[in-house]
Design a protein around this motif. Sequence first.
Motif, short mmCIF file in Angstrom:
data_model
loop_
_atom_site.label_atom_id
_atom_site.label_comp_id
_atom_site.label_asym_id
_atom_site.label_seq_id
_atom_site.Cartn_x
_atom_site.Cartn_y
_atom_site.Cartn_z
N PRO A 68 -5.07 32.96 -41.13
CA PRO A 68 -5.66 32.78 -39.80
C PRO A 68 -7.11 32.30 -39.86
O PRO A 68 -7.54 31.51 -39.01
CB PRO A 68 -5.59 34.18 -39.18
N ALA A 69 -7.83 32.74 -40.86
CA ALA A 69 -9.24 32.32 -40.98
C ALA A 69 -9.31 30.80 -41.17
O ALA A 69 -10.20 30.14 -40.62
CB ALA A 69 -9.90 33.03 -42.15
N TYR A 70 -8.37 30.27 -41.96
CA TYR A 70 -8.37 28.82 -42.18
C TYR A 70 -7.98 28.08 -40.91
O TYR A 70 -8.60 27.07 -40.54
CB TYR A 70 -7.40 28.45 -43.31
N LEU A 71 -6.95 28.62 -40.22
CA LEU A 71 -6.45 27.91 -39.03
C LEU A 71 -7.49 27.87 -37.91
O LEU A 71 -7.42 27.02 -37.02
CB LEU A 71 -5.16 28.58 -38.54
N LYS A 72 -8.44 28.78 -37.98
CA LYS A 72 -9.49 28.81 -36.95
C LYS A 72 -10.60 27.78 -37.20
O LYS A 72 -11.41 27.49 -36.32
CB LYS A 72 -10.10 30.22 -36.90
N LEU A 73 -10.67 27.26 -38.43
CA LEU A 73 -11.78 26.33 -38.76
C LEU A 73 -11.67 25.04 -37.94
O LEU A 73 -10.63 24.39 -37.92
CB LEU A 73 -11.73 25.96 -40.25
N THR A 74 -12.76 24.70 -37.27
CA THR A 74 -12.79 23.40 -36.59
C THR A 74 -13.90 22.55 -37.21
O THR A 74 -14.90 23.10 -37.64
CB THR A 74 -13.10 23.55 -35.08
N PRO A 75 -13.74 21.26 -37.30
CA PRO A 75 -12.60 20.46 -36.83
C PRO A 75 -11.46 20.37 -37.84
O PRO A 75 -10.54 19.57 -37.64
CB PRO A 75 -13.24 19.09 -36.62
N GLN A 76 -11.51 21.20 -38.90
CA GLN A 76 -10.47 21.11 -39.94
C GLN A 76 -9.08 21.18 -39.33
O GLN A 76 -8.16 20.47 -39.76
CB GLN A 76 -10.65 22.24 -40.97
N ASN A 77 -8.91 22.07 -38.32
CA ASN A 77 -7.55 22.22 -37.76
C ASN A 77 -7.10 20.99 -36.98
O ASN A 77 -5.94 20.83 -36.65
CB ASN A 77 -7.46 23.51 -36.91
N GLU A 78 -8.03 20.11 -36.70
CA GLU A 78 -7.65 18.89 -35.98
C GLU A 78 -7.09 17.82 -36.94
O GLU A 78 -6.22 17.05 -36.58
CB GLU A 78 -8.87 18.33 -35.23
N TYR A 79 -7.62 17.83 -38.18
CA TYR A 79 -7.21 16.73 -39.08
C TYR A 79 -6.39 17.15 -40.30
O TYR A 79 -5.72 16.33 -40.92
CB TYR A 79 -8.44 15.95 -39.55
N SER A 80 -6.43 18.45 -40.69
CA SER A 80 -5.84 18.85 -41.97
C SER A 80 -4.38 18.42 -42.14
O SER A 80 -4.04 17.74 -43.10
CB SER A 80 -5.88 20.35 -42.14
N ARG A 81 -3.55 18.86 -41.17
CA ARG A 81 -2.11 18.60 -41.35
C ARG A 81 -1.77 17.12 -41.32
O ARG A 81 -1.15 16.61 -42.26
CB ARG A 81 -1.31 19.38 -40.32
N PRO A 82 -2.20 16.38 -40.26
CA PRO A 82 -1.84 14.96 -40.26
C PRO A 82 -2.39 14.22 -41.48
O PRO A 82 -1.73 13.33 -42.01
CB PRO A 82 -2.46 14.43 -38.97
N ALA A 83 -3.58 14.63 -41.94
CA ALA A 83 -4.16 13.93 -43.10
C ALA A 83 -3.33 14.18 -44.34
O ALA A 83 -3.07 13.28 -45.14
CB ALA A 83 -5.59 14.39 -43.31
N MET A 84 -2.91 15.43 -44.50
CA MET A 84 -2.16 15.75 -45.70
C MET A 84 -0.76 15.13 -45.67
O MET A 84 -0.18 14.80 -46.70
CB MET A 84 -2.05 17.25 -45.85
N GLU A 85 -0.24 14.97 -44.45
CA GLU A 85 1.12 14.40 -44.35
C GLU A 85 1.14 12.90 -44.57
O GLU A 85 2.16 12.34 -44.93
CB GLU A 85 1.71 14.74 -42.98
N HIS A 86 0.03 12.22 -44.34
CA HIS A 86 0.04 10.75 -44.45
C HIS A 86 -1.09 10.24 -45.33
O HIS A 86 -1.93 9.46 -44.89
CB HIS A 86 -0.09 10.12 -43.06
N PRO A 87 -1.11 10.66 -46.59
CA PRO A 87 -2.21 10.17 -47.44
C PRO A 87 -1.96 8.74 -47.91
O PRO A 87 -0.81 8.37 -48.19
CB PRO A 87 -2.16 11.13 -48.64
N ALA A 88 -3.00 7.95 -47.96
CA ALA A 88 -2.91 6.61 -48.56
C ALA A 88 -3.75 6.66 -49.83
O ALA A 88 -4.96 6.84 -49.75
CB ALA A 88 -3.45 5.57 -47.60
N THR A 89 -3.10 6.54 -50.96
CA THR A 89 -3.85 6.65 -52.21
C THR A 89 -3.89 5.31 -52.93
O THR A 89 -3.07 4.44 -52.68
CB THR A 89 -3.20 7.68 -53.16
N GLU A 90 -4.85 5.18 -53.83
CA GLU A 90 -4.90 3.99 -54.67
C GLU A 90 -3.67 4.00 -55.57
O GLU A 90 -3.10 5.06 -55.82
CB GLU A 90 -6.15 4.04 -55.57
N PRO A 91 -3.27 2.82 -56.08
CA PRO A 91 -2.12 2.83 -56.98
C PRO A 91 -2.40 3.70 -58.20
O PRO A 91 -3.54 3.82 -58.63
CB PRO A 91 -1.97 1.36 -57.38
#
Lengths: 313, 452
Positions: free
Chosen positions: B365-388
Amino acid sequence: MTTTLAPATGLRPRTATATESARARWGRRFQHGGWFVTPFFVLYGLFVVVPVVRGLYLSLTDANISGDHTRFIGLDNYREAFRDHLVWNSLWHSVQFTLYVVPCIVVVALLMALIAHHITHLKWLWRLCFFAPFLLPSAVVGNLWWWLFQPTNGMVNHVLGIDTPWLTQKSTAMIAVVVATLWWTVGFSFLLYLAALQNIPHHLYEAAELDGANALQRVLHITVPNLRTITGLVLALQVLASLQVFDQAVVMYQFGPGPEESTRTFVQYTLEQGFTSYRVGYASAISFILFLIIAAVALGRMWLLRLREEDAR
Amino acid sequence: MARPGLNRRQLLSAVGGLTVAGSLGFAALGTGADALASGASTRVRYWNLFTGGDGANMVAMVDAFRKEHPGVAVKDSTLTWGDPYYTKLAMAAAGNRAPDLSVMHQGRVPGFAPGRLLDPWDMGLLTKYGVREADFNPVLWKRGIVDGKLYALPLDIHVQLSFYRKDVCRKAGLLDADGRLPTATSTDDWFALLKAARKQLKDGQQTLGLHAFDQNFSWWFFVAFYQQLGGGYFDDDRTDVTFDTDKATQVLEFLHQHVADGYTVVGQTDAEAFLAGSPFVWEGNWSVPYFSGEKVDYGAQPLPPVFGTPATHAESHSFVLPHQADRGGAANEGAHLLAAYMVKHATAWAGGGHVPAYLPTFQDPAYLKLTPQNEYSRPAMEHPATEPRIWFAGSTGTLAKRIGPVVASSNVGSAKPAAAAHRMKSVLEELLATRNPMDGRTAAQELKGTAA
C-alpha cells in the motif's frame, strides 16, 4: 688529471687511456650534475618512454580494455585507420580548430601585451584580468561558455542582441569552441609577449620618434620585428597544443560530437574508440598517427629554425 | 663548510619511508581500515552511478542497510554516470581491483564480457537471502541471463516520461475530472494539447522540454516512437539490418516538428524550464524526486502513444558482480546480502522515481500511494521500448554515441529526417559488421556461439 684539460676536438687518437679518461671525466661530471637530473630521467623513462613503447606495441595488436585475448595483428589497425572516415573527419576538425585558434591567439595576445605594457594606471589589474582565465580548469571553462552561448538566456546573445543557436548549428559550433579557448588560453602567450616587450631596447623607439615615426609605425617597424623569435615560439607552442584539442570541446558538447558531428576532435575519437568501444589496440594506433603528425610539425619547425640560423650566419 | 643535518642517503630513506607509510595508509583506506574501525567483520565495496534525484535515495538505503546489518561495513562510492563510470568499472575488473558489487544498466551487460569482466551470481547465496526468480519481472530477469547464468540482478526499470504541470494544463482546460491529462493517441491529438497549453505561456517560454540536442535523450525518444510504429533493427540471426527508414523518417519528422513549430527551444535547460513554468517536459523518471522537492503540482505519464501502440523508452538498473580473480569469501557473501536487501526494499527505491523489478512491491500500500509513480508505473512497465539486445547497445554505449548525434541533427533541423534515417541505417550496418573487441566475434557469431 691533465686529460680533462685537453680540448675535445675529436682529433685525438682513440686510445685506451683516452677512453678511460673520458669515462673518468663523465664520472666526475655525473657526480656534479648527474644526481640532479636522475630523477627527471627516471620519471621521463617511467611515464613517457615506457608508455610510448607500450602504446606502439598495443597499436600492433587487437587489445581490448580487459587485456585478454590480445593477438598481434601487425599493421591491420593502421590499415583500418586509413579507411576509417571518422579518423579523417575528426583529424580535420582538430586541424580546423588549429587554423582558427592559432592566428587569433597570436594577434590577441600581442594586442593585450601592448595594452598591458603601455598602460601606466592599474597595471597589475590589467595583467591579472588578461592572465586569470588561464588558471581555470577546462571543465569550468567548458561549462562557463556552454552557459554563455545558450540561445535564449545566454550572455553572448544578450549582449549582441541576437538569438543565434551557437552550439547547436554546424556553422557556429567550432567558432564557439575557438572563442572559449581563446579566452581561456591567450593569457599564456600574453605573458610571453609581455616579457619580450620589456626586452626591446627603449632607444630604438626614441630614435624612431625623433625620425617622426608615429605610434603605428613604431609598432609595425620596431615592436613586431623585435618580437619575431617570440612569435615563432608562440606559434609553435599553440600549434602543438591546438592539435591536441579535447577537453573544452568535450565539456561544451557534453561528450557528444557536436551538431552534425562537427566538433568531434581527433583526441575525442581516440577516447571513444579506447574507452567506449573498448578497442585499446585501435585507439593506440590512431593516437600514434597524431603523435607522428605532431612530431612532424615539431621537427619541421626545428628544420626551419636551423635554416634561418644558417642564413643568419 | 656547514653541512645540513641530513645527508642524501638519510633524505632518500626518509622520503622512501614516507612513501611506503603513505601507500600503506592509502592501501589501508582501500582494504578494510574503516571496516575494522566500525567493528564490522565484513567489508563490501559497492560502486554505483546514482547522482541524480535517485542518488540521495540510494545513500539513504545504504544507511538503512548498515543499521540492520552492523556486521557488514559498506564502502559505497558514487561515480559519474556514463563513459566515466563504465570505463572505470571495466578497467577495475580487468586490473583485478574490482569492487565487490556494482550497478549496471542491463543493456550494457552483453557488451561487458560476462565471464571475463563480470562474475555470475551465486544462486545458492541469493536464495539464502530470500531472492526468488518468481518475485521478479520475468522480462527483466531473463535479460540478466547470459549462457544460462544470471549476471544481472534486476533492481528496477526506468523510463522516459511525459511530465505535465497541472497548474498550466488546468488553466488551458486540458485536465479530466480526476485532474489528469488525457492520453494523446495520435500526433494531431498531441500537438493540439501543446497548442492549447502554449496559449498560457509568456514569451520565450517553451511548451515542451525535449532535450532535442542531447545525443542520449534523442536516441531514447527515437527508440520509444520507433517501437510504437513496430520498427525493428536487426533480423533474428543478427546478420542483416532490418531498420525501416520510412518508419524512422516518420519518427524523426514528428520529433523535429516540435522544434520547427516552436514548441521546443533548442538548448533550453529543460527540467529547469519546467520548474519555471513550462507545461511539459520529457525526462527520465529519476526527475521525480527533483520535481517533487520543488513542490510543483505535476503529473507524469509514459511518452504519448502518438503512433497508436503504447511504448516508452526503458532501461533497467541491475546489480552485477564485477570480475574478481579470487571472488568468494565474506566480501562476496556480503555483496549478495546487500544486493538482496536492495532489490527487496523496492518501495524505498521507488521513492527515487524508478519502477521496481521486485513484483511484491506492487501489493505494498505504501508503494501504491506514491504519486506520480502510481500514474506511470504500470503502463510504463507493460510497454517498455528497449534498445536492441546486442553488444554495442546499452546506456551511453557505442550505439548511442554513433546514432544519437544523427537523431539530434534531425531534431534541430540541420539534417533532413529522411537523410538522417538513411544515415542511421548505415551506422547500424557498420556496427553489425564490427567485431566485439572483447571477444573478437560479430553479433551473429556471438548469437550462434561460434569462435572468431
